[in-house]
Design a protein around this motif. Structure first.
Motif, PDB file in Angstrom:
ATOM      1  N   LEU A   8      -9.026  -7.025   3.004  1.00 19.79           N
ATOM      2  CA  LEU A   8      -8.840  -6.150   0.970  1.00 19.79           C
ATOM      3  C   LEU A   8      -8.193  -7.526   0.291  1.00 19.79           C
ATOM      4  O   LEU A   8      -5.931  -7.425   0.460  1.00 19.79           O
ATOM      5  CB  LEU A   8      -7.480  -4.367   1.374  1.00 19.79           C
ATOM      6  N   PRO A   9      -8.733  -8.388  -0.746  1.00 21.60           N
ATOM      7  CA  PRO A   9      -8.251  -9.201  -1.002  1.00 21.60           C
ATOM      8  C   PRO A   9      -7.328  -8.518  -1.859  1.00 21.60           C
ATOM      9  O   PRO A   9      -7.398  -7.548  -3.287  1.00 21.60           O
ATOM     10  CB  PRO A   9      -8.902  -9.861  -1.517  1.00 21.60           C
ATOM     11  N   ILE A  10      -5.930  -9.648  -2.445  1.00 25.01           N
ATOM     12  CA  ILE A  10      -5.663  -8.711  -4.064  1.00 25.01           C
ATOM     13  C   ILE A  10      -6.174  -8.770  -4.648  1.00 25.01           C
ATOM     14  O   ILE A  10      -5.977  -7.901  -6.525  1.00 25.01           O
ATOM     15  CB  ILE A  10      -3.993  -9.438  -3.908  1.00 25.01           C
ATOM     16  N   GLU A  11      -7.196  -9.960  -5.014  1.00 30.70           N
ATOM     17  CA  GLU A  11      -8.690  -9.272  -6.061  1.00 30.70           C
ATOM     18  C   GLU A  11      -9.148  -8.524  -6.720  1.00 30.70           C
ATOM     19  O   GLU A  11      -9.907  -7.719  -7.266  1.00 30.70           O
ATOM     20  CB  GLU A  11      -9.768 -10.838  -6.677  1.00 30.70           C
ATOM     21  N   ALA A  12      -9.765  -7.335  -4.695  1.00 29.48           N
ATOM     22  CA  ALA A  12      -9.715  -5.728  -5.351  1.00 29.48           C
ATOM     23  C   ALA A  12      -8.719  -4.794  -4.969  1.00 29.48           C
ATOM     24  O   ALA A  12      -9.360  -4.044  -4.401  1.00 29.48           O
ATOM     25  CB  ALA A  12     -10.452  -6.079  -4.025  1.00 29.48           C
ATOM     26  N   VAL A  13      -7.879  -5.142  -5.899  1.00 27.58           N
ATOM     27  CA  VAL A  13      -6.726  -4.205  -5.900  1.00 27.58           C
ATOM     28  C   VAL A  13      -6.282  -3.651  -6.810  1.00 27.58           C
ATOM     29  O   VAL A  13      -6.327  -4.250  -8.045  1.00 27.58           O
ATOM     30  CB  VAL A  13      -5.263  -4.278  -5.459  1.00 27.58           C
ATOM     31  N   ARG A  14      -6.975  -2.372  -7.498  1.00 27.90           N
ATOM     32  CA  ARG A  14      -6.703  -2.169  -8.912  1.00 27.90           C
ATOM     33  C   ARG A  14      -5.939  -0.507  -9.545  1.00 27.90           C
ATOM     34  O   ARG A  14      -6.233   0.809  -8.463  1.00 27.90           O
ATOM     35  CB  ARG A  14      -8.219  -2.086  -9.568  1.00 27.90           C
ATOM     36  N   ALA A 128       6.525   7.769   4.104  1.00 30.73           N
ATOM     37  CA  ALA A 128       7.323   6.973   3.880  1.00 30.73           C
ATOM     38  C   ALA A 128       6.414   5.362   3.041  1.00 30.73           C
ATOM     39  O   ALA A 128       6.187   5.040   1.837  1.00 30.73           O
ATOM     40  CB  ALA A 128       8.424   6.472   4.293  1.00 30.73           C
ATOM     41  N   VAL A 129       5.556   5.489   3.724  1.00 29.60           N
ATOM     42  CA  VAL A 129       4.798   3.972   3.500  1.00 29.60           C
ATOM     43  C   VAL A 129       3.474   5.120   2.412  1.00 29.60           C
ATOM     44  O   VAL A 129       2.688   4.227   1.474  1.00 29.60           O
ATOM     45  CB  VAL A 129       4.076   3.308   4.741  1.00 29.60           C
ATOM     46  N   PRO A 137       4.203  -0.750  -8.383  1.00 31.57           N
ATOM     47  CA  PRO A 137       4.150  -0.433  -9.735  1.00 31.57           C
ATOM     48  C   PRO A 137       2.429  -1.833  -9.803  1.00 31.57           C
ATOM     49  O   PRO A 137       2.200  -2.537 -11.023  1.00 31.57           O
ATOM     50  CB  PRO A 137       5.539  -1.370 -10.488  1.00 31.57           C
ATOM     51  N   THR A 138       3.117  -2.854  -8.633  1.00 32.68           N
ATOM     52  CA  THR A 138       2.195  -4.045  -9.421  1.00 32.68           C
ATOM     53  C   THR A 138       1.351  -4.000  -7.749  1.00 32.68           C
ATOM     54  O   THR A 138       1.689  -3.318  -6.831  1.00 32.68           O
ATOM     55  CB  THR A 138       2.485  -5.436  -9.129  1.00 32.68           C
ATOM     56  N   ALA A 139      -0.151  -5.055  -8.441  1.00 32.33           N
ATOM     57  CA  ALA A 139      -1.374  -5.558  -7.157  1.00 32.33           C
ATOM     58  C   ALA A 139      -0.195  -6.144  -5.238  1.00 32.33           C
ATOM     59  O   ALA A 139      -1.044  -6.127  -4.672  1.00 32.33           O
ATOM     60  CB  ALA A 139      -2.176  -5.591  -7.495  1.00 32.33           C
ATOM     61  N   ALA A 140       0.406  -6.670  -6.242  1.00 33.68           N
ATOM     62  CA  ALA A 140       1.170  -7.787  -5.256  1.00 33.68           C
ATOM     63  C   ALA A 140       2.139  -6.920  -4.600  1.00 33.68           C
ATOM     64  O   ALA A 140       2.562  -7.245  -2.688  1.00 33.68           O
ATOM     65  CB  ALA A 140       2.167  -8.779  -5.618  1.00 33.68           C
ATOM     66  N   ALA A 141       2.830  -6.028  -5.269  1.00 32.73           N
ATOM     67  CA  ALA A 141       2.830  -5.296  -4.578  1.00 32.73           C
ATOM     68  C   ALA A 141       2.555  -4.538  -3.348  1.00 32.73           C
ATOM     69  O   ALA A 141       3.039  -3.918  -1.935  1.00 32.73           O
ATOM     70  CB  ALA A 141       4.610  -3.620  -4.933  1.00 32.73           C
ATOM     71  N   LEU A 142       2.102  -3.960  -3.689  1.00 33.20           N
ATOM     72  CA  LEU A 142       1.041  -2.731  -2.610  1.00 33.20           C
ATOM     73  C   LEU A 142       0.667  -3.340  -1.838  1.00 33.20           C
ATOM     74  O   LEU A 142       0.200  -2.990  -0.180  1.00 33.20           O
ATOM     75  CB  LEU A 142      -0.266  -2.685  -3.860  1.00 33.20           C
ATOM     76  N   ARG A 143       0.044  -5.118  -2.052  1.00 32.00           N
ATOM     77  CA  ARG A 143      -0.399  -5.989  -0.500  1.00 32.00           C
ATOM     78  C   ARG A 143       1.477  -5.925   0.015  1.00 32.00           C
ATOM     79  O   ARG A 143       0.717  -6.017   1.835  1.00 32.00           O
ATOM     80  CB  ARG A 143      -0.560  -6.794  -0.868  1.00 32.00           C
ATOM     81  N   ALA A 144       2.454  -5.572  -0.569  1.00 30.06           N
ATOM     82  CA  ALA A 144       3.438  -5.791   1.016  1.00 30.06           C
ATOM     83  C   ALA A 144       4.168  -5.107   1.180  1.00 30.06           C
ATOM     84  O   ALA A 144       3.969  -5.487   2.564  1.00 30.06           O
ATOM     85  CB  ALA A 144       4.366  -6.117  -0.732  1.00 30.06           C
ATOM     86  N   VAL A 145       3.820  -3.912   0.939  1.00 27.74           N
ATOM     87  CA  VAL A 145       3.850  -2.102   1.895  1.00 27.74           C
ATOM     88  C   VAL A 145       2.495  -2.910   2.697  1.00 27.74           C
ATOM     89  O   VAL A 145       2.941  -2.587   3.977  1.00 27.74           O
ATOM     90  CB  VAL A 145       3.325  -0.733   0.465  1.00 27.74           C
ATOM     91  N   LEU A 146       1.247  -2.922   2.399  1.00 29.72           N
ATOM     92  CA  LEU A 146       0.544  -3.137   3.372  1.00 29.72           C
ATOM     93  C   LEU A 146       0.408  -3.719   4.395  1.00 29.72           C
ATOM     94  O   LEU A 146       0.562  -3.549   5.283  1.00 29.72           O
ATOM     95  CB  LEU A 146      -1.061  -3.562   2.817  1.00 29.72           C
ATOM     96  N   ASP A 147       1.109  -5.253   4.100  1.00 29.69           N
ATOM     97  CA  ASP A 147       1.860  -6.175   4.385  1.00 29.69           C
ATOM     98  C   ASP A 147       2.808  -5.968   6.299  1.00 29.69           C
ATOM     99  O   ASP A 147       2.667  -7.157   6.116  1.00 29.69           O
ATOM    100  CB  ASP A 147       1.887  -7.674   4.195  1.00 29.69           C
TER     101      ASP A 147
END
Length: 270
Positions: A8-14, A128-129, A137-147
């Protein structure tokens, strides 16, 4: 096997994508996979056709749809997309509508995405997750949770070991090795997700030595049913399995270890 972060690259998050109906929601997930080189537009059409043919079984938890289809030439490589909708849409599911999150999955082969599905199942089982993913709020923040940067992962229920379950018995009274099938229309997406949740329960019970789980599709399930003690699946898929010789158990929320545990108790009368 590839991890969730790798597929799941960050570019594939909307986030907060507009959609007026379920087709537009699935199309948004497909468009992201096409834009990032995972699949072509034809695969998006195949995902929509999958729901039209098999019903809304891809809505595997409240508010969550796992959009996918069979491996095909339209899949260029195994990958995923993540679409959080601006407004919820109805897929027609009896208990899990409306949907606010659509995860797209394109699988090049049956095995490459198993680790990613296991990781996603465990993340969404943690309330919680799950909330952090919905609130990112952002794709980067979402990826941080996934990571895994949200903090220690729990589960929708307590992690503690469960005692007193006993163990499954053979006809002769001793420990047996049983098989349970988890089934979806294609055998690569929702059935694998349910398999991971069921294996979490078996691990908690200490039954992994006695019960194996196989994810499969509806056609293969009919041939393999004789090898199994039960089939776990969605309500929509269960309606196509009325002619099998083993119990077919319906699970509404594929992320809930509590519901899967109740189903397992019912299957083994424990």
């Amino acid at each position: 096997m590839a991890t969730l972060s790798e597929l799941l690259p960050i570019e594939a998050v909307r986030l907060d994508a507009p959609a007026t109906d379920w087709r537009e929601a699935v199309r948004a997930a497909g468009d992201l996979m096409a834009a990032t080189g995972t699949s072509t537009g034809e695969y998006t059409a195949e995902m929509i056709e999958n729901v039209e043919r098999n019903g809304p079984y891809i809505v595997i938890a409240p508010g969550f749809a796992l959009a996918h289809a069979r491996p095909s030439p339209a899949v260029l490589r195994t990958g995923m997309s993540w679409v959080r909708l601006e407004s919820p849409v109805e897929f027609g599911h009896e208990s899990n509508d409306p949907v606010t999150l659509v995860v797209g999955l394109a699988a090049k082969d049956p095995g490459a995405h198993q680790a990613a599905m296991a990781g996603l199942a465990r993340l969404l089982a943690d309330p919680a997750v799950e909330q952090a993913l919905r609130d990112a709020p952002t794709a980067a923040a979402l990826r941080a949770v996934l990571d895994g940067e949200h903090g220690p992962h729990g589960s929708r229920e307590e992690h503690g070991e469960r005692d007193g379950q006993g163990e499954p018995k053979s006809a002769g009274g001793g420990p047996a090795v049983h098989k349970i099938l988890t089934v979806c229309g294609n055998g690569l997406g929702t059935s694998l997700f349910l398999k991971n949740t069921l294996e979490q329960v078996l691990e908690r019970w200490g039954w992994t030595r006695f019960v194996t789980v196989e994810a499969t599709d509806t056609i293969s399930a009919k041939g393999k049913a004789a090898e199994a003690v039960a089939i776990l699946t969605s309500r929509e898929i269960a309606r196509t399995l009325t002619d099998v010789s083993v119990p077919v158990r319906v699970v509404e929320d594929f992320t809930s270890t509590a519901e899967v545990e109740r189903t397992l108790r019912n299957t083994y009368d424990v």
